[in-house]
Design a protein around this motif. Sequence first.
Motif, PDB file in Angstrom:
ATOM      1  N   GLN A  14      -6.975  10.094   4.726  1.00 52.42           N
ATOM      2  CA  GLN A  14      -6.730   8.793   4.108  1.00 52.42           C
ATOM      3  C   GLN A  14      -6.670   8.893   2.588  1.00 52.42           C
ATOM      4  O   GLN A  14      -5.783   8.325   1.951  1.00 52.42           O
ATOM      5  CB  GLN A  14      -7.830   7.810   4.505  1.00 52.42           C
ATOM      6  CG  GLN A  14      -7.742   7.280   5.925  1.00 52.42           C
ATOM      7  CD  GLN A  14      -8.831   6.261   6.195  1.00 52.42           C
ATOM      8  OE1 GLN A  14     -10.020   6.572   6.121  1.00 52.42           O
ATOM      9  NE2 GLN A  14      -8.431   5.044   6.488  1.00 52.42           N
ATOM     10  N   PHE A  18      -3.318   8.258   0.324  1.00 55.45           N
ATOM     11  CA  PHE A  18      -3.262   7.224  -0.712  1.00 55.45           C
ATOM     12  C   PHE A  18      -2.942   7.835  -2.075  1.00 55.45           C
ATOM     13  O   PHE A  18      -2.155   7.265  -2.852  1.00 55.45           O
ATOM     14  CB  PHE A  18      -4.585   6.463  -0.782  1.00 55.45           C
ATOM     15  CG  PHE A  18      -4.537   5.252  -1.663  1.00 55.45           C
ATOM     16  CD1 PHE A  18      -4.005   4.057  -1.190  1.00 55.45           C
ATOM     17  CD2 PHE A  18      -4.982   5.299  -2.972  1.00 55.45           C
ATOM     18  CE1 PHE A  18      -3.935   2.936  -2.001  1.00 55.45           C
ATOM     19  CE2 PHE A  18      -4.918   4.183  -3.790  1.00 55.45           C
ATOM     20  CZ  PHE A  18      -4.395   3.001  -3.300  1.00 55.45           C
ATOM     21  N   PRO A  86      -1.309   4.001   3.675  1.00 54.94           N
ATOM     22  CA  PRO A  86      -2.070   3.724   2.444  1.00 54.94           C
ATOM     23  C   PRO A  86      -2.560   2.291   2.355  1.00 54.94           C
ATOM     24  O   PRO A  86      -3.630   2.032   1.793  1.00 54.94           O
ATOM     25  CB  PRO A  86      -1.067   4.055   1.331  1.00 54.94           C
ATOM     26  CG  PRO A  86       0.278   3.948   1.970  1.00 54.94           C
ATOM     27  CD  PRO A  86       0.099   4.349   3.392  1.00 54.94           C
ATOM     28  N   PHE A  87      -1.801   1.358   2.913  1.00 60.15           N
ATOM     29  CA  PHE A  87      -2.238  -0.036   2.880  1.00 60.15           C
ATOM     30  C   PHE A  87      -3.425  -0.241   3.815  1.00 60.15           C
ATOM     31  O   PHE A  87      -4.390  -0.926   3.471  1.00 60.15           O
ATOM     32  CB  PHE A  87      -1.080  -0.952   3.268  1.00 60.15           C
ATOM     33  CG  PHE A  87      -1.357  -2.414   3.020  1.00 60.15           C
ATOM     34  CD1 PHE A  87      -1.912  -2.842   1.834  1.00 60.15           C
ATOM     35  CD2 PHE A  87      -1.040  -3.367   3.978  1.00 60.15           C
ATOM     36  CE1 PHE A  87      -2.168  -4.188   1.588  1.00 60.15           C
ATOM     37  CE2 PHE A  87      -1.287  -4.714   3.747  1.00 60.15           C
ATOM     38  CZ  PHE A  87      -1.854  -5.119   2.553  1.00 60.15           C
ATOM     39  N   SER A  89      -5.598   2.013   4.654  1.00 55.69           N
ATOM     40  CA  SER A  89      -6.758   2.658   4.027  1.00 55.69           C
ATOM     41  C   SER A  89      -7.358   1.761   2.956  1.00 55.69           C
ATOM     42  O   SER A  89      -8.579   1.621   2.857  1.00 55.69           O
ATOM     43  CB  SER A  89      -6.335   4.004   3.415  1.00 55.69           C
ATOM     44  OG  SER A  89      -5.844   4.882   4.408  1.00 55.69           O
ATOM     45  N   LEU A  90      -6.487   1.146   2.161  1.00 51.79           N
ATOM     46  CA  LEU A  90      -6.976   0.245   1.112  1.00 51.79           C
ATOM     47  C   LEU A  90      -7.752  -0.913   1.713  1.00 51.79           C
ATOM     48  O   LEU A  90      -8.816  -1.304   1.212  1.00 51.79           O
ATOM     49  CB  LEU A  90      -5.793  -0.264   0.300  1.00 51.79           C
ATOM     50  CG  LEU A  90      -6.109  -1.068  -0.961  1.00 51.79           C
ATOM     51  CD1 LEU A  90      -6.778  -0.185  -2.001  1.00 51.79           C
ATOM     52  CD2 LEU A  90      -4.834  -1.679  -1.545  1.00 51.79           C
ATOM     53  N   TRP A  93     -11.167   0.301   2.830  1.00 53.13           N
ATOM     54  CA  TRP A  93     -12.099   0.544   1.726  1.00 53.13           C
ATOM     55  C   TRP A  93     -12.596  -0.756   1.103  1.00 53.13           C
ATOM     56  O   TRP A  93     -13.695  -0.804   0.556  1.00 53.13           O
ATOM     57  CB  TRP A  93     -11.428   1.408   0.657  1.00 53.13           C
ATOM     58  CG  TRP A  93     -11.041   2.772   1.163  1.00 53.13           C
ATOM     59  CD1 TRP A  93     -11.613   3.455   2.197  1.00 53.13           C
ATOM     60  CD2 TRP A  93      -9.972   3.602   0.673  1.00 53.13           C
ATOM     61  NE1 TRP A  93     -10.972   4.660   2.374  1.00 53.13           N
ATOM     62  CE2 TRP A  93      -9.966   4.786   1.468  1.00 53.13           C
ATOM     63  CE3 TRP A  93      -9.030   3.477  -0.346  1.00 53.13           C
ATOM     64  CZ2 TRP A  93      -9.059   5.821   1.254  1.00 53.13           C
ATOM     65  CZ3 TRP A  93      -8.130   4.502  -0.554  1.00 53.13           C
ATOM     66  CH2 TRP A  93      -8.143   5.657   0.234  1.00 53.13           C
ATOM     67  N   PHE A  94     -11.781  -1.810   1.185  1.00 56.51           N
ATOM     68  CA  PHE A  94     -12.172  -3.096   0.603  1.00 56.51           C
ATOM     69  C   PHE A  94     -12.644  -4.066   1.680  1.00 56.51           C
ATOM     70  O   PHE A  94     -12.453  -5.265   1.565  1.00 56.51           O
ATOM     71  CB  PHE A  94     -11.010  -3.709  -0.184  1.00 56.51           C
ATOM     72  CG  PHE A  94     -10.828  -3.112  -1.545  1.00 56.51           C
ATOM     73  CD1 PHE A  94     -11.433  -3.675  -2.653  1.00 56.51           C
ATOM     74  CD2 PHE A  94     -10.066  -1.971  -1.718  1.00 56.51           C
ATOM     75  CE1 PHE A  94     -11.264  -3.118  -3.911  1.00 56.51           C
ATOM     76  CE2 PHE A  94      -9.888  -1.400  -2.961  1.00 56.51           C
ATOM     77  CZ  PHE A  94     -10.492  -1.974  -4.069  1.00 56.51           C
ATOM     78  N   LEU A 138       2.455  -3.221  -0.073  1.00 56.94           N
ATOM     79  CA  LEU A 138       1.688  -2.440  -1.046  1.00 56.94           C
ATOM     80  C   LEU A 138       2.549  -2.083  -2.259  1.00 56.94           C
ATOM     81  O   LEU A 138       2.101  -2.222  -3.407  1.00 56.94           O
ATOM     82  CB  LEU A 138       1.138  -1.174  -0.389  1.00 56.94           C
ATOM     83  CG  LEU A 138       0.242  -0.296  -1.273  1.00 56.94           C
ATOM     84  CD1 LEU A 138      -0.921  -1.097  -1.828  1.00 56.94           C
ATOM     85  CD2 LEU A 138      -0.254   0.918  -0.497  1.00 56.94           C
ATOM     86  N   LEU A 204      -6.341  -9.344   1.624  1.00 62.50           N
ATOM     87  CA  LEU A 204      -7.633  -8.720   1.342  1.00 62.50           C
ATOM     88  C   LEU A 204      -8.786  -9.631   1.756  1.00 62.50           C
ATOM     89  O   LEU A 204      -9.766  -9.182   2.364  1.00 62.50           O
ATOM     90  CB  LEU A 204      -7.754  -8.397  -0.146  1.00 62.50           C
ATOM     91  CG  LEU A 204      -7.018  -7.166  -0.685  1.00 62.50           C
ATOM     92  CD1 LEU A 204      -7.299  -7.013  -2.169  1.00 62.50           C
ATOM     93  CD2 LEU A 204      -7.454  -5.902   0.056  1.00 62.50           C
ATOM     94  N   ARG A 212     -10.539  -5.314   8.744  1.00 60.05           N
ATOM     95  CA  ARG A 212      -9.128  -4.944   8.910  1.00 60.05           C
ATOM     96  C   ARG A 212      -8.373  -6.017   9.695  1.00 60.05           C
ATOM     97  O   ARG A 212      -7.657  -5.747  10.652  1.00 60.05           O
ATOM     98  CB  ARG A 212      -9.006  -3.571   9.587  1.00 60.05           C
ATOM     99  CG  ARG A 212      -9.504  -2.436   8.709  1.00 60.05           C
ATOM    100  CD  ARG A 212      -9.148  -1.064   9.237  1.00 60.05           C
ATOM    101  NE  ARG A 212      -7.723  -0.773   9.093  1.00 60.05           N
ATOM    102  CZ  ARG A 212      -7.223   0.469   9.126  1.00 60.05           C
ATOM    103  NH1 ARG A 212      -8.032   1.506   9.271  1.00 60.05           N
ATOM    104  NH2 ARG A 212      -5.919   0.664   9.006  1.00 60.05           N
TER     105      ARG A 212
END
Length: 512
Positions: A14, A18, A86-87, A89-90, A93-94, A138, A204, A212
């Motif tokens: 991941q 990213f 990548p989206f 994963s973001l 993480w958030f 993204l 988000l 998610r």
Amino acid sequence: MSGKRLHSFRILSQILSFVLFMYLFVQAVYLNGSPLPSDLFYRLDPLIAATAMLAGRALKAGLLYALITLLAALVFGRVWCGWLCPFGSLLEWFSPKSHGKSVPSGWRTVKYLLFFILIFAAVFGNQTLAFMDPISILTRSMTAVIWPAVRFLVYGLESFLYKFEFLWPLLDSFDRSILLPLFQGIESVFIAALPIFIFFSVILALNWVAERFWCRYLCPLGGMLGQVSRLSIFRRQVGEACTDCGLCARICPTGTIDPSKAYASDPAECTVCYDCVNACPVQAISFAPQLPGWKMAEVQPYDPDKRQTLLIMAGTLGGLALTGIEPVRRRQPDRLLRPPGARLTEFTSVCMRCGECVRVCPTQGLQPSLLEGGWQNIYTPHLVPRLGYCSYTCTACIQTCPTGAIPPLSIEEKQKTPIGLASINTDRCLPWAYQTICSVCEEMCPLPEKAINLIDEEVTAADGSLMILKKPVVNRELCIGCGICEYHCPAGGEAAIQVHTLPEQDVYIQGI
């Protein structure tokens, strides 16, 4: 390799994915500055590949990389979502890691229905909802909001630090070696920044409803890969060593583990994150091949049935009909200028609203549209000459378009392909309206044979004497509508010379 090691490898995957996305994002403005294509993630995106080829009625070789992603889903399941996106994963993480389950499982149907809508619409040449692809979201958010905001903050801090003279050598070196390569010295301004920011922020924020949330309930690419993953060979399974502790169900980021079904999970919803494998105290969970007794995963209550699919098809057709009957002034406003060569293709049918061309435009003249051209043109790129012109020697947008919506014109062809036609408002033009000497538009015109000429006209000066004043006129046969005249026009506010779209019969390449 053990499940715990695979879990660690997934996290590393991941991060690397990213970082690669950000590297390609930054390198995109250098065009050939990277050995990898800047649109690599778009090429690997099967949703973009499918809809672009369906809508464009053509096989696009550059998008066949997406077969790799589909093959991985057929073998391992939704590894794209859990390992590479990548989206996704973001969003992971958030996430507040609340593992809430307040949203009914029936909401999972939405992402499948969105996927079907995109496919059905593409069959009829419509890409209106293509902006919901996660890679597009993204890229568009990074281009129009996040990266300009980071630039603003970094340069603001640098400006403050420049007050301390002893830091000047260090700051100068930092500016040359890091800031200039990252930001290219361009102060980005995007008209659609606020709605793009709101859309991104809402996605988000939905993580606080359920971890998610986007990936679980809304992502059309996730819906596509979910359908394919029902056929996957490797699937999650729970062994007899299970102690019924329920830990796996509590930590599952997509909430697909069902305690009432012996902690089984739906392969279409599992992102192969290995969180459950890593957390299981008795190592009762594994991802094993289903051979030789392979069979398709069982249908879930939230999977779309035939009735829902037919209703979605009918609704999609109805929506397409409504967009098709919008007034022509709404669908084709006279200031909706497309990138060079776009009028030579079925632009709105092939454009994925990805924002790649907007990202690489060196003058920032290309902007993502909102409703300037009606609903069917939302987030498609258009040129706003007052913000930035189409550079005469630039083909950046042509080189980076992943779907061919902007055709691959050579620099010579691009320089002969009109995107619009300039016209002078004589009520605002300084020589015409105020008898003031000005020839900026003629001077800035990049064509070897100027598309703006100056004609001599005898006028009466303020003191009553006669004088010869040069007034600009547009040569319609030469003008390509690059907009540099409008950009540099010294008239305050609205320019005295503006570029308007060409009539349909004027789609041509000059001299070809």
